[in-house]
Design a protein around this motif. Structure first.
Motif, mmCIF file in Angstrom:
data_model
loop_
_atom_site.group_PDB
_atom_site.id
_atom_site.type_symbol
_atom_site.label_atom_id
_atom_site.label_comp_id
_atom_site.label_asym_id
_atom_site.label_seq_id
_atom_site.Cartn_x
_atom_site.Cartn_y
_atom_site.Cartn_z
ATOM 1 N N LEU A 88 0.826 -1.206 0.000
ATOM 2 C CA LEU A 88 0.000 0.000 0.000
ATOM 3 C C LEU A 88 0.864 1.261 0.000
ATOM 4 O O LEU A 88 0.522 2.257 -0.649
ATOM 5 N N THR A 89 1.963 1.238 0.709
ATOM 6 C CA THR A 89 2.850 2.406 0.775
ATOM 7 C C THR A 89 3.414 2.739 -0.600
ATOM 8 O O THR A 89 3.379 3.896 -1.049
ATOM 9 N N VAL A 90 3.914 1.736 -1.299
ATOM 10 C CA VAL A 90 4.477 1.977 -2.629
ATOM 11 C C VAL A 90 3.382 2.368 -3.611
ATOM 12 O O VAL A 90 3.579 3.247 -4.468
ATOM 13 N N ALA A 91 2.223 1.748 -3.477
ATOM 14 C CA ALA A 91 1.121 2.009 -4.408
ATOM 15 C C ALA A 91 0.635 3.451 -4.364
ATOM 16 O O ALA A 91 -0.016 3.920 -5.308
ATOM 17 N N ALA A 92 0.969 4.172 -3.300
ATOM 18 C CA ALA A 92 0.546 5.569 -3.189
ATOM 19 C C ALA A 92 1.341 6.500 -4.095
ATOM 20 O O ALA A 92 0.934 7.649 -4.322
ATOM 21 N N HIS A 93 2.450 6.026 -4.652
ATOM 22 C CA HIS A 93 3.251 6.874 -5.534
ATOM 23 C C HIS A 93 2.430 7.246 -6.772
ATOM 24 O O HIS A 93 1.721 6.403 -7.335
ATOM 25 N N PRO A 94 2.522 8.487 -7.232
ATOM 26 C CA PRO A 94 1.680 8.919 -8.358
ATOM 27 C C PRO A 94 1.840 8.105 -9.630
ATOM 28 O O PRO A 94 0.915 8.020 -10.430
ATOM 29 N N LYS A 95 3.008 7.512 -9.844
ATOM 30 C CA LYS A 95 3.222 6.758 -11.080
ATOM 31 C C LYS A 95 3.184 5.238 -10.886
ATOM 32 O O LYS A 95 3.434 4.495 -11.843
#
Length: 273
Positions: A88-95
């Protein structure tokens, strides 16, 4: 005429691995060739947690490149199980526009089947919670794959693409019945892939994506060589033949399908326009 059709076709390479050492020292040229061939977007896929910074950096450096984050099933046994919070943390990145690739591979790594299944369920939970599509790798595990995808869908809907689809018709039907997508790779161009082409022909056009899986699985006429995103157009040519469409029309359909599934990528481009 073929050159004219190519010049009109615009396509997305929905799955490639631009961080792999095969592209060291020439990534800018590879991406430029993709653009020249009509590839408007690429999704570069992370397969190991430790590789995420490098994959993210490529996406950040190139407007046309997005990325997905997950742990490849063949890597599960070599690393700690990834947590839902990490995904979930990585998935929050805009790209970051997808979860995976995850899945099951019993051809090379059957001994870690239980761990692969646990990892897959964690990735599904992340896809469900984020609304990002799950990117599935399936090899020699059709029955377990269909069962787990269906079981998990019963717990709550999520979206999914069967990356580099080369499994049997039963898994294809199970995935399509859940509303999922099938992605066509260079395998579909190989002469002995008649059965696979028949599976794609039986699928709805609005559930088809195109990918390279570069640097692997180069389509004809580059089979046996290093693959790269520019070659997606050759797989699209075969897709157009399968569906009885012109190359530009088939490419446009797969672009629309990508936008429908990878909504975060579509929204990012619209916001930047």
């Amino acid at each position: 005429m073929t050159d004219q059709l190519h010049s009109k076709a615009r396509i997305t390479d929905s799955h490639c691995h631009l961080d792999f050492p095969d592209f060291n020292g020439e990534l800018d040229a590879v991406i430029a060739r993709a653009h020249a061939a009509g590839v408007t977007r690429m999704v570069t896929i992370c397969t190991k947690a430790r590789n995420e910074p490098a994959v993210r950096a490529i996406a950040e450096a190139h407007d046309s490149v997005f990325y997905a984050f997950g742990i490849h099933p063949m890597s599960v046994a070599d690393s700690p199980q990834i947590s839902l919070d990490e995904l979930l943390t990585v998935a929050a990145h805009p790209k970051c526009v997808g979860i995976g690739e995850s899945g099951l591979d019993y051809h090379y790594t059957a001994e870690s089947a239980a761990a692969q299944q646990d990892s897959l369920r964690t990735h599904i939970a992340a896809a469900r919670q984020t609304g990002l599509p799950l990117i599935i790798h399936a090899r020699a595990a059709d029955d377990d794959m269909a069962r787990i995808l269906t079981e998990e869908y019963g717990k709550g809907a999520y979206s999914c693409v069967m990356h580099c689809f080369s499994s049997g018709p039963d898994l294809a039907r199970a995935a399509l019945d859940l509303g999922f997508y099938l992605s066509m790779s260079g395998i579909a161009t190989f002469p002995k892939s008649q059965d696979l082409r028949a599976i794609f022909a039986a699928a709805p056009l609005d559930r088809i994506l195109v990918e390279t899986d570069a640097p692997y699985l180069a389509p004809k006429p580059f089979r046996g060589k290093r693959n790269e995103p520019a070659y997606a157009i050759h797989t699209a040519e075969v897709g157009a033949e399968i569906f009885g469409l012109s190359l530009p029309d088939f490419a446009a359909a797969t672009q629309a399908n990508f936008d429908r599934l990878f909504t975060k990528a579509a929204d990012y481009r619209r916001a930047a326009a």
